[in-house]
Structures are given as C-alpha cells and as structure tokens.
Design a protein around this motif. Structure first.
Motif, short mmCIF file in Angstrom:
data_model
loop_
_atom_site.label_atom_id
_atom_site.label_comp_id
_atom_site.label_asym_id
_atom_site.label_seq_id
_atom_site.Cartn_x
_atom_site.Cartn_y
_atom_site.Cartn_z
N SER A 416 47.18 32.82 92.40
CA SER A 416 46.59 31.92 91.40
C SER A 416 45.84 32.73 90.36
CB SER A 416 45.64 30.93 92.08
OG SER A 416 44.59 31.61 92.75
N LYS A 417 45.62 32.10 89.21
CA LYS A 417 44.88 32.73 88.13
C LYS A 417 43.40 32.82 88.46
CE LYS A 417 48.04 31.04 84.53
NZ LYS A 417 48.14 30.25 83.28
N LEU A 418 42.74 33.82 87.89
CA LEU A 418 41.29 34.00 88.05
C LEU A 418 40.66 34.08 86.66
CD1 LEU A 418 41.08 36.81 90.78
CD2 LEU A 418 40.74 34.37 91.13
N ASP A 419 39.47 33.53 86.52
CA ASP A 419 38.71 33.71 85.29
C ASP A 419 38.18 35.13 85.24
OD1 ASP A 419 39.08 31.08 84.50
OD2 ASP A 419 37.31 30.38 85.57
N SER A 420 38.08 35.68 84.04
CA SER A 420 37.57 37.05 83.91
C SER A 420 36.13 37.16 84.41
CB SER A 420 37.67 37.50 82.46
OG SER A 420 36.98 36.61 81.60
N ASP A 421 35.34 36.09 84.27
CA ASP A 421 33.97 36.11 84.78
C ASP A 421 33.96 36.29 86.29
OD1 ASP A 421 32.97 35.81 82.26
OD2 ASP A 421 32.56 33.66 82.44
N THR A 422 34.94 35.68 86.96
CA THR A 422 35.03 35.82 88.42
C THR A 422 35.31 37.26 88.80
OG1 THR A 422 35.87 33.55 88.63
CG2 THR A 422 36.29 35.04 90.47
N VAL A 423 36.20 37.91 88.06
CA VAL A 423 36.52 39.31 88.33
C VAL A 423 35.29 40.19 88.10
CG1 VAL A 423 37.98 41.26 87.68
CG2 VAL A 423 38.94 38.95 87.75
N ALA A 424 34.60 39.95 86.98
CA ALA A 424 33.42 40.76 86.63
C ALA A 424 32.33 40.62 87.70
CB ALA A 424 32.89 40.33 85.27
N LYS A 425 32.09 39.39 88.17
CA LYS A 425 31.05 39.18 89.18
C LYS A 425 31.48 39.75 90.53
CE LYS A 425 29.22 34.99 87.00
NZ LYS A 425 29.07 33.51 87.12
N ALA A 426 32.77 39.62 90.86
CA ALA A 426 33.25 40.09 92.16
C ALA A 426 33.04 41.59 92.32
CB ALA A 426 34.72 39.74 92.33
N PHE A 427 33.30 42.35 91.24
CA PHE A 427 33.21 43.81 91.31
C PHE A 427 31.95 44.35 90.63
CE2 PHE A 427 37.66 42.90 92.03
CZ PHE A 427 37.98 43.77 93.06
N LYS A 428 30.99 43.43 90.35
CA LYS A 428 29.69 43.82 89.77
C LYS A 428 29.90 44.61 88.47
CE LYS A 428 27.23 43.86 94.21
NZ LYS A 428 28.36 43.32 94.96
N LEU A 429 30.73 44.06 87.59
CA LEU A 429 31.04 44.71 86.32
C LEU A 429 30.62 43.83 85.14
CD1 LEU A 429 34.63 46.01 87.19
CD2 LEU A 429 32.52 47.35 87.11
N GLU A 430 29.47 43.16 85.30
CA GLU A 430 29.01 42.28 84.22
C GLU A 430 28.84 43.03 82.91
OE1 GLU A 430 27.91 42.22 87.25
OE2 GLU A 430 27.80 40.16 88.01
N GLY A 431 28.55 44.33 83.00
CA GLY A 431 28.39 45.13 81.78
C GLY A 431 29.71 45.37 81.06
N LYS A 432 30.85 45.11 81.75
CA LYS A 432 32.17 45.30 81.14
C LYS A 432 32.86 43.97 80.86
CE LYS A 432 33.39 49.79 83.21
NZ LYS A 432 34.42 50.50 84.00
N GLN A 433 32.09 42.89 80.77
CA GLN A 433 32.69 41.57 80.62
C GLN A 433 33.58 41.47 79.38
OE1 GLN A 433 29.42 38.74 81.11
NE2 GLN A 433 30.56 37.81 82.77
N ASP A 434 33.15 42.09 78.29
CA ASP A 434 33.96 42.03 77.07
C ASP A 434 35.31 42.71 77.27
OD1 ASP A 434 31.99 40.63 75.81
OD2 ASP A 434 31.12 42.36 74.78
N ALA A 435 35.30 43.85 77.97
CA ALA A 435 36.55 44.58 78.21
C ALA A 435 37.45 43.83 79.19
CB ALA A 435 36.25 45.98 78.74
N LEU A 436 36.84 43.08 80.11
CA LEU A 436 37.61 42.34 81.11
C LEU A 436 38.10 40.99 80.60
CD1 LEU A 436 35.31 42.98 84.22
CD2 LEU A 436 37.50 44.06 83.77
N LYS A 437 37.56 40.54 79.46
CA LYS A 437 37.86 39.20 78.95
C LYS A 437 39.34 39.04 78.64
CE LYS A 437 35.85 35.26 77.96
NZ LYS A 437 35.04 34.54 78.96
N ARG A 438 39.93 37.96 79.14
CA ARG A 438 41.32 37.64 78.87
C ARG A 438 41.40 36.15 78.52
NH1 ARG A 438 41.00 42.24 78.93
NH2 ARG A 438 41.95 43.79 80.32
N GLU A 439 42.61 35.67 78.28
CA GLU A 439 42.80 34.24 78.08
C GLU A 439 42.69 33.58 79.45
OE1 GLU A 439 46.43 33.36 76.08
OE2 GLU A 439 46.22 35.00 74.68
N ASP A 440 41.51 33.02 79.75
CA ASP A 440 41.25 32.50 81.08
C ASP A 440 42.05 31.23 81.36
OD1 ASP A 440 39.66 34.52 81.96
OD2 ASP A 440 37.80 33.61 81.27
N ALA A 441 41.98 30.81 82.63
CA ALA A 441 42.88 29.77 83.12
C ALA A 441 42.70 28.43 82.41
CB ALA A 441 42.68 29.59 84.62
#
Length: 504
Positions: A416-441
């Motif tokens: 299933s699709k994941l929101d980029s915020d979920t990925v950032a929080k899961a791996f403690k990468l809130e500082g990279k949220q802009d780089a992780l941002k994609r077209e979310d679900a």
C-alpha cells in the motif's frame, strides 16, 4: 509444549552413542541424534543407524526445536510443537521446513524462507499427480477442480536435518519441488523427493499470530559476522546477515557476489555514479507496529515498450527478525511498502486488471525494468543490469499490486501507499521532510480543501511546467528519482534470483 494424552512417546538409545532418542509422533520414521548427529531409522521398536547427518547452518531463525504454539485449522484452535527441522538448498537459495506435531496426533510443516512463513498440512488429490516436468512456470493448472498458478519448479536437495522426521530424502541428492499458488492466497507444495510425490496445502502465517513459546533468546545469540577483503580494492568488508548473497564494498562501492559463499571465488563489479540514499543504510524505522532496519538499497530504471523516455525509482530493502524482508519503494508519485504475495493474483485475459484476495486492481503501467545501482546487503545475488518486465496495478484505495517476470519466474508483490510524513516520522527524518516529499496518497483537493476553480488553475500551471521541464530538464534518471510519468514502482525485486523465496 503441546501434548496429547492419547499419544504414546517412544524412547530408545541411539545406536551411535547411547544417548536417548525420542519419537513423539507415530508417523515419524527417522530422527537425528542431538548428541552425535547420527541419523537413525525406526522399525517397530528397533533403531538402526544410517550414518551421520551434516551440521546445521546457522540461519539466525528465531525458531528452535520444542518451541510450541497454536494454529487455527478447520475451525479448531490446535496446539503444536516443533519436533524436527529439515534444511534445503534450491536453485535460488536455502530454506527450512519445521516438522510440527499437532495435538490431534497429526503432523504439519511450518516452512521458513527469509523470514516468511507458511503453515501446510498433507493433502490428497482426486487423481494421480503428473511428473514435475509437466508444470510450466506461469501456466495454470487445476487441483481437485480449483485453479492454481505454477509459481516455481526448482531442483532442491537436503543439506541437513535435526530432530524427529516423518521423511528423509537422500542427503545432497537433487529432487524436484513444485509450488502452486491460488488467487485467494493458498499454497500447494509438491515434493518429489520420494517414490510418491508428497502434496501439502496451506497459507502464509505470521509468527506473532501463532502464540509461540520457547523461541530463541535473541539477546543470547552471538552475532558472528563474516569478514573478507574486497577483491577490487582490498578494504575489509563485513557481512552481517547470514543469508546475504550480494554486498557492496563500503570503500569503493564495488558490488560483490557472495552466492558461492565467503572463501570461494569472489566476483566484484565496479560501480560508477554512486547514488546516495535519502534513508541511510543501517537506519531503523517503525512501520506497521514493528521495527525495520534498512539493510539494502537499489536504484532502478524503467522504460515503456516502444518509448524512449526512461524513468527512475529507488527501493530500500528492510529486514525484521520475525517479519523477514520488505521493500520501501520511493517513486515519483509516492512512497509504498510492499512484500511478496503468498498466492497468485488472477490476471484478466486482457491484462488490464488483476484480482487478489477479493480486491480488483487496475493496470496503471507496464514497462521493462533494469537495476542500475545497489548498496548494502541482499539475500539474492543481485547484479547491475538485471532486467525484468513489470506490470503495476492499483486498487481504488491505497492498495498496490505488482508483477515481475523473468525467463525463470513470474512473481507478485502487494502493499500500500505511504504518506511521506509517515516515512519521515518512522525513520526520524523530520529534518529531511522536503526531500522526502512526494505526491502523497490523498488527492490534492482533499488534502488542502481547495475549491475547484483553484484546482483548475493549478492544473493548467502544472501542465505548462511539465512541458517546459520535459524540454529542458537536466534530471538524469540513471542517478536520480525523476519522471513526469504515471506511477511506476516495481513493488519489490521479486523475480528469478531476485525472488523472496517461494519455497515456504
């Protein structure tokens, strides 16, 4: 331990060393002495020594003999105990089959392969099974009137065993194993290791659902990493996972083939244009309520048949001790978490849709895929240039389904699709949220609450930008995740030697 009051245990001294050898199941004909590794056969109340069994290889499994649990079968909740263990080697890797003794006196098999588990029981057919050669991978067959897809047809051999065993094929002698999958997630395994083919039927299970007790104490396990020098630059390379088949050198990024084992001849392929993963190797993230460690990373490229526009995406290989392996996929239109399916989805004759576990998925794209860069450790011998033909499907919600095809195998994965915020929080990468941002679900208008007029203006602007980007973009899909096309994620590198191992 699961016990049955009506079952009489049989115990006799080992013919090799005199230590007690115990038989709990009346169906068991062989056993391996836990003291001297003698293989013994039972004939009535007489034990005869056949020889010595090879040592088990350490597969870092959390399971062990005498671990007990419960399984729901035919509307009943049955206790079971693991009394035997068989280790096999096939065309694409190794796997283990645990002999489970159930409270009703019957035996079953708990198959374990790269952290995936399938619980099967003996099954009979209305007619005689054909020879293994009659099952062509990718074809459809019927067993007792139910359609199945042929998922694998491989040669396997027994390499070691432990405990009490209802069967014992000759050590090291190849035999055929055929696996059939249904669209509702059922697995049929046909073992040609004896004079009569043995058929078992079952489904995938999760260890936490089996209420297991007596597992290995993870804290007590001694980690024994393997180390060797890189054949390209000479730098030390440390192997952490026991079932690693490919690894990259941390100093020169060379891709090293370990399929023949450390100490055998090592082949190294130099990799240029290194791609830096956004999620560092070794990171741990919490997804689906369990911790996953990033152990591998690969960049892949795709192109639609008849098109010359290439696109790229990235895959992170995740590992959990009880869940096995999964793929976190980073595509241009979003993140997704996928793993191999146990069953075989039903593909429409037109190829435009597929049904799996009652859900219909519509085709979103089909393309040729190629691995262009890898880093970390992998449980299959991955190579740059490995190619597959992929089909991606999506359901009306967040569900995803993917098929990968090679000349050797057709494999499916779902997720299933994941929101980029979920990925950032899961791996403690809130500082990279802009780089992780994609077209979310979620669709943009639902996420932002914008009106239709605003959306229309934005769409016009986006179309103009896409035209400009298509004509002057400097993005290189060989080393970047860049594409203006529709959803394309492989759904995980399962196919041929990239398989997650379907043999239970």
């Amino acid at each position: 331990m699961a016990e049955n009051a009506t079952q009489r245990y049989y115990r006799a001294p080992c013919p090799g060393c005199g230590a007690p050898v115990e038989f709990r199941s009346a169906q068991s004909t062989h056993a391996v002495c836990g003291y001297c590794q003698s293989t013994v056969v039972r004939s009535g109340e007489v034990l005869t020594r056949l020889g010595k069994m090879a040592e088990l290889f350490d597969d870092h499994s959390p399971l062990q003999l005498m671990a007990s649990g419960r399984i729901a079968l035919d509307g009943k909740d049955l206790p079971f105990t693991l009394i035997g263990r068989l280790q096999y080697k096939g065309d694409a890797g190794t796997w283990t089959e645990w002999v489970a003794f159930l409270q009703d006196g019957s035996t079953a098999t708990l198959g374990e392969d790269n952290g995936a588990y399938v619980f099967t029981r003996p099954f009979s057919t209305a007619r005689e099974l054909p020879q293994a050669a009659a099952f062509r991978v990718g074809s459809t067959t019927a067993i007792n009137g139910k359609p199945f897809s042929v998922a694998a047809n491989v040669q396997a051999s027994l390499i070691s065993a432990q405990g009490e065993l209802p069967k014992l094929p000759p050590l090291g002698q190849p035999f055929a194993v055929v696996e059939l999958r249904s669209e509702d997630g059922e697995v049929l395994s046909i073992d040609y290791g004896g004079p009569v083919p043995k058929l078992e039927r079952g489904r995938a299970v999760r260890l936490e659902d089996l209420q297991l007790q007596g597992l290995k104490d993870e804290s007590a396990k001694e980690e024994k990493g393997r180390q060797f020098n890189c054949p390209h630059c000479g730098a030390p390379v440390q192997v952490k996972l026991d079932n690693t088949k490919s690894i990259t050198c941390g100093s020169c990024n060379s891709l090293i083939d370990l399929s023949a084992g450390v100490g055998a001849e090592l082949r190294a392929a130099e990799q240029d244009e290194p791609v830096q993963p956004l999620i560092p190797l070794g990171s741990t993230g919490q997804l689906e309520g369990v911790p996953w460690q990033v152990v591998g990373f690969q960049h892949r490229m795709g192109v639609e048949p008849g098109d010359d526009e290439h696109f790229g995406w990235e895959e992170y290989l995740l590992y959990n001790r009880k869940r096995g392996f999964a793929f976190l996929v980073d595509a241009t239109d979003g993140w997704s978490l996928v793993r191999p399916t146990t069953g075989a989805p039903k593909l429409a004759s037109s190829g435009q849709s597929a049904i799996y576990l009652g859900t219909t998925y519509q085709l979103t794209s089909n393309y040729n895929a190629e691995t262009t860069y890898v880093a970390g450790e992998f449980y299959w011998p991955v190579e740059r240039g490995q190619k597959t033909f992929n089909r991606d499907f999506a359901s009306s919600g967040r569900g995803l389904l993917s098929m990968e095809q090679t000349p050797r195998e057709i494999t499916w994965s779902s997720g299933s699709k994941l929101d980029s915020d979920t990925v950032a929080k899961a791996f403690k990468l809130e500082g990279k949220q802009d780089a992780l941002k994609r077209e979310d679900a979620l669709p943009a208008f639902k996420a932002s609450g914008m009106g239709c007029g605003t959306i229309l203006i934005i769409l016009v602007v986006l179309v103009i930008l896409l035209i400009l980007m298509n004509s002057c973009s400097s993005c290189d899909p060989r080393v970047e995740n860049c594409s203006s096309s529709s959803y394309r994620s492989s759904g995980g590198s399962y196919g041929g030697y990239s398989s997650g191992g379907g043999h239970k």
